[in-house]
Motif scaffolding. Structure first.
Motif: not given
Length: 123
Positions: A76-88, A100-104, A109-111, A117-121
């Motif tokens: 996951i790069d920063s644009t992937g993180l952004r997509a998650i933030v926008v969705a939240v 978010v379930r079952s991250p590697s 660690r990236l979250l 990870s402080a914003v999303v379960r």
């Protein structure tokens, strides 16, 4: 032709790195009004818009909870993180939420490092 070493564990017991990444895919399972979105492959600048489109479509239907399954997400790069933030943000604005379930380990660690990870379960 390089062999795919992903099915062969290393001597330390961990998986070998793949010689080629898995193709990107997003699938959505309705799951009784709490959709599960599965992401396979690399979530980056080329693929994040597709995930964001799927998540925006779900936020429009106002589900109580969307589960983002990252078990088969390799990067996951920063644009992937952004997509998650926008969705939240979109889901919470409509009274829903995202988990978010079952991250590697590297994705978890990236979250953590990004503060997401402080914003999303993360489960």
């Amino acid at each position: 032709m390089k062999p795919d070493l992903s099915a062969h564990p290393t001597q330390t017991g961990g998986p070998e790195l793949r010689s080629t990444p898995q193709p990107f895919a997003v699938s959505v399972e309705p799951n009784q009004g709490s959709p599960v979105v599965r992401v396979t492959g690399e979530l980056d600048v080329a693929t994040a818009p597709r995930l964001q489109q799927e998540l925006q479509a779900l936020s429009g239907s106002a589900p109580a909870l969307v589960t983002l399954d990252l078990a088969e997400t390799e990067f996951i790069d920063s644009t992937g993180l952004r997509a998650i933030v926008v969705a939240v943000k979109d889901l919470r604005a409509s009274g829903g939420d995202l988990v978010v379930r079952s991250p590697s380990p590297s994705t978890a660690r990236l979250l953590e490092i990004s503060g997401l990870s402080a914003v999303v379960r993360v489960a």
